[in-house]
Design an enzyme around this catalytic site. Structure first.
Site, PDB file in Angstrom:
ATOM      1  N   ASN A  56      -9.302  -5.351 -36.803  1.00 52.71           N
ATOM      2  CA  ASN A  56      -9.073  -4.637 -35.552  1.00 52.71           C
ATOM      3  C   ASN A  56     -10.384  -4.667 -34.769  1.00 52.71           C
ATOM      4  O   ASN A  56     -11.313  -3.932 -35.080  1.00 52.71           O
ATOM      5  CB  ASN A  56      -8.653  -3.186 -35.862  1.00 52.71           C
ATOM      6  CG  ASN A  56      -8.505  -2.348 -34.595  1.00 52.71           C
ATOM      7  OD1 ASN A  56      -8.584  -2.871 -33.480  1.00 52.71           O
ATOM      8  ND2 ASN A  56      -8.289  -1.054 -34.766  1.00 52.71           N
ATOM      9  N   TRP A  57     -10.423  -5.549 -33.771  1.00 50.14           N
ATOM     10  CA  TRP A  57     -11.679  -5.713 -33.016  1.00 50.14           C
ATOM     11  C   TRP A  57     -11.924  -4.549 -32.062  1.00 50.14           C
ATOM     12  O   TRP A  57     -12.990  -4.444 -31.483  1.00 50.14           O
ATOM     13  CB  TRP A  57     -11.649  -7.029 -32.227  1.00 50.14           C
ATOM     14  CG  TRP A  57     -11.683  -8.275 -33.069  1.00 50.14           C
ATOM     15  CD1 TRP A  57     -11.617  -8.355 -34.435  1.00 50.14           C
ATOM     16  CD2 TRP A  57     -11.823  -9.624 -32.601  1.00 50.14           C
ATOM     17  NE1 TRP A  57     -11.687  -9.668 -34.841  1.00 50.14           N
ATOM     18  CE2 TRP A  57     -11.812 -10.474 -33.729  1.00 50.14           C
ATOM     19  CE3 TRP A  57     -11.940 -10.206 -31.334  1.00 50.14           C
ATOM     20  CZ2 TRP A  57     -11.924 -11.859 -33.630  1.00 50.14           C
ATOM     21  CZ3 TRP A  57     -12.046 -11.587 -31.229  1.00 50.14           C
ATOM     22  CH2 TRP A  57     -12.044 -12.399 -32.376  1.00 50.14           C
ATOM     23  N   LYS A  58     -10.919  -3.715 -31.859  1.00 46.67           N
ATOM     24  CA  LYS A  58     -11.018  -2.600 -30.905  1.00 46.67           C
ATOM     25  C   LYS A  58     -11.475  -3.158 -29.539  1.00 46.67           C
ATOM     26  O   LYS A  58     -11.152  -4.299 -29.214  1.00 46.67           O
ATOM     27  CB  LYS A  58     -11.931  -1.503 -31.454  1.00 46.67           C
ATOM     28  CG  LYS A  58     -11.493  -1.074 -32.880  1.00 46.67           C
ATOM     29  CD  LYS A  58     -12.118   0.179 -33.374  1.00 46.67           C
ATOM     30  CE  LYS A  58     -11.589   0.490 -34.766  1.00 46.67           C
ATOM     31  NZ  LYS A  58     -12.098   1.727 -35.331  1.00 46.67           N
ATOM     32  N   HIS A  99      -2.731   3.929 -34.088  1.00 45.83           N
ATOM     33  CA  HIS A  99      -4.116   4.063 -34.546  1.00 45.83           C
ATOM     34  C   HIS A  99      -4.630   5.452 -34.150  1.00 45.83           C
ATOM     35  O   HIS A  99      -4.288   5.963 -33.092  1.00 45.83           O
ATOM     36  CB  HIS A  99      -4.983   2.968 -33.923  1.00 45.83           C
ATOM     37  CG  HIS A  99      -6.330   2.885 -34.570  1.00 45.83           C
ATOM     38  ND1 HIS A  99      -7.344   3.748 -34.250  1.00 45.83           N
ATOM     39  CD2 HIS A  99      -6.801   2.075 -35.544  1.00 45.83           C
ATOM     40  CE1 HIS A  99      -8.399   3.466 -35.002  1.00 45.83           C
ATOM     41  NE2 HIS A  99      -8.097   2.453 -35.798  1.00 45.83           N
ATOM     42  N   GLU A 106      -7.323   6.382 -32.947  1.00 46.36           N
ATOM     43  CA  GLU A 106      -8.003   6.429 -31.640  1.00 46.36           C
ATOM     44  C   GLU A 106      -6.981   6.553 -30.514  1.00 46.36           C
ATOM     45  O   GLU A 106      -7.213   7.219 -29.510  1.00 46.36           O
ATOM     46  CB  GLU A 106      -8.900   5.191 -31.476  1.00 46.36           C
ATOM     47  CG  GLU A 106     -10.140   5.315 -32.347  1.00 46.36           C
ATOM     48  CD  GLU A 106     -10.713   4.000 -32.849  1.00 46.36           C
ATOM     49  OE1 GLU A 106     -10.390   2.935 -32.298  1.00 46.36           O
ATOM     50  OE2 GLU A 106     -11.503   4.056 -33.830  1.00 46.36           O
ATOM     51  N   GLU A 163      -5.295   5.162 -42.782  1.00 49.42           N
ATOM     52  CA  GLU A 163      -6.668   5.244 -42.293  1.00 49.42           C
ATOM     53  C   GLU A 163      -7.066   6.706 -42.158  1.00 49.42           C
ATOM     54  O   GLU A 163      -6.751   7.347 -41.138  1.00 49.42           O
ATOM     55  CB  GLU A 163      -6.784   4.563 -40.915  1.00 49.42           C
ATOM     56  CG  GLU A 163      -6.441   3.097 -40.916  1.00 49.42           C
ATOM     57  CD  GLU A 163      -7.133   2.352 -39.780  1.00 49.42           C
ATOM     58  OE1 GLU A 163      -7.807   1.363 -40.076  1.00 49.42           O
ATOM     59  OE2 GLU A 163      -7.022   2.771 -38.608  1.00 49.42           O
ATOM     60  N   GLY A 184     -15.234   4.273 -38.959  1.00 55.22           N
ATOM     61  CA  GLY A 184     -16.483   4.061 -38.227  1.00 55.22           C
ATOM     62  C   GLY A 184     -17.595   5.015 -38.646  1.00 55.22           C
ATOM     63  O   GLY A 184     -18.612   5.117 -37.967  1.00 55.22           O
ATOM     64  N   SER A 243     -14.062   2.143 -42.861  1.00 57.90           N
ATOM     65  CA  SER A 243     -15.357   1.724 -43.419  1.00 57.90           C
ATOM     66  C   SER A 243     -15.227   0.784 -44.615  1.00 57.90           C
ATOM     67  O   SER A 243     -15.998   0.876 -45.569  1.00 57.90           O
ATOM     68  CB  SER A 243     -16.209   2.947 -43.779  1.00 57.90           C
ATOM     69  OG  SER A 243     -16.474   3.721 -42.619  1.00 57.90           O
ATOM     70  N   GLY A 283     -12.291  -2.524 -39.194  1.00 57.92           N
ATOM     71  CA  GLY A 283     -12.851  -2.351 -37.857  1.00 57.92           C
ATOM     72  C   GLY A 283     -14.179  -3.080 -37.742  1.00 57.92           C
ATOM     73  O   GLY A 283     -14.232  -4.311 -37.611  1.00 57.92           O
ATOM     74  N   GLY A 284     -15.264  -2.338 -37.825  1.00 59.14           N
ATOM     75  CA  GLY A 284     -16.614  -2.878 -37.610  1.00 59.14           C
ATOM     76  C   GLY A 284     -16.900  -4.185 -38.336  1.00 59.14           C
ATOM     77  O   GLY A 284     -17.428  -5.128 -37.739  1.00 59.14           O
TER      78      GLY A 284
HETATM   79  P1  13P Z   1     -14.034   0.768 -39.442  1.00 60.06           P
HETATM   80  O1  13P Z   1     -13.772  -0.326 -40.426  1.00 60.06           O
HETATM   81  O2  13P Z   1     -15.056   0.401 -38.402  1.00 60.06           O
HETATM   82  O3  13P Z   1     -14.332   2.074 -40.119  1.00 60.06           O
HETATM   83  O4  13P Z   1     -12.691   1.001 -38.601  1.00 60.06           O
HETATM   84  C1  13P Z   1     -11.496   1.126 -39.287  1.00 60.06           C
HETATM   85  C2  13P Z   1     -10.391   1.061 -38.300  1.00 60.06           C
HETATM   86  O5  13P Z   1     -10.240   1.929 -37.470  1.00 60.06           O
HETATM   87  C3  13P Z   1      -9.515  -0.126 -38.336  1.00 60.06           C
HETATM   88  O6  13P Z   1      -8.393   0.073 -37.546  1.00 60.06           O
END
Ligand code: 13P
Length: 252
Positions: A9-11, A96, A98, A168, A174, A213, A234-235
């Site tokens: 997930n590149w956000k 998600h 967010e 999640e 994050g 994470s 994510g990251g």
């Molecule tokens: P991180 O891997 O950056 O914690 O993010 C997880 C995430 O929200 C994937 O959708």
């Protein structure tokens, strides 16, 4: 036997230059994924650009949101499930945390989007998870049940033949704080049990990713748990080497 599945997930990250370099890295390292299924979900605006640069045939594409409305029309700024499909995507991340927290998407709206996605032939990656306050207040199971049941109500248990779930925990996203493999396994087993109350075969078949994470250093331990079928990253999905190391941990 469930196939391990890792999605990135590149956000809201990337530029043409950054994406070119990231995709070049993914192309070069893609064979490390072994038997795992792999997908990347760039910002929708860049999907076509990514797709033109992606030569790794084992990496599929997805987006991070779609409109709730099932057909195209006068919805300024929105992107339909059919457009996403038309550009060659197979997946859409929905629910998600967010989107739930920042954009106030409700369980009802998310369930409608899941339904719209399935009808367009996309596979929703349905995210569920609790905040730290909810966990500490003993509300973990009720929060997850409410999030899942809203979708069951809309698409029926049969809809879960076409849904991937991502657990999640909001406090792990994050933050560098991963759920321990035991904490994650416990919730994954709970989710599977919840679905098994409706249909055991569907519950046994559904892929449940862990997200929050995930890094090359902790991926193997998480993915070795019986109910963890891969990850939503994510990251670490923004660094080709790290993402493919995570895929390798899933594909072993
Ligand atoms: P991180 O891997 O950056 O914690 O993010 C997880 C995430 O929200 C994937 O959708």
């Amino acid at each position: 036997m469930r196939q391990m599945f890792v999605a990135g997930n590149w956000k809201m990250h990337g530029s043409k230059a950054e994406i070119k370099s990231l995709v070049t890295g993914l192309n070069a390292l893609s064979s490390r994924a072994g038997n795992a299924k792999v997908a990347i979900c760039p910002p929708a605006l860049y999907v076509d650009y990514v797709s033109r640069s992606l030569s790794a045939s084992n990496i599929e594409l997805g987006v991070q949101n779609i409109a709730e409305e099932p057909v195209q029309g006068a919805y300024t700024g929105e992107i339909s499930a059919e457009m996403v499909k038309d550009l060659g995507c197979q997946f859409v991340i929905l629910g998600h945390s967010e989107r739930r927290a920042i954009y106030k998407e409700s369980d009802f709206e998310i369930a409608n989007k899941v339904d719209t996605a399935i009808k367009a032939g996309l596979t929703p990656i349905l995210c569920v998870g609790e905040t730290l306050e909810e966990r500490e207040a003993g509300e973990l199971e009720s929060v997850i049940s409410t999030q899942i049941n809203a979708v069951v109500e809309k698409v029926g248990i049969n809809g879960f033949k076409k849904i991937v779930i991502a657990y999640e925990p909001v406090w792990a996203i994050g933050t560098g704080k991963t759920a321990t493999s035991a904490q994650a396994q416990e919730v994954h087993a709970f989710i599977r049990g919840l679905l098994a109350d409706y249909d055991t075969d569907i519950a046994n078949g559904v892929i449940i990713q862990y997200g929050g994470s995930v890094k090359p250093a902790n991926a193997k331990e998480l993915f070795s748990q019986p109910d963890i079928d891969g990850g939503l990253i994510g990251g670490a999905s923004l660094v080709a080497e790290d993402f493919m190391a995570i895929c390798e941990a899933a594909g072993e």
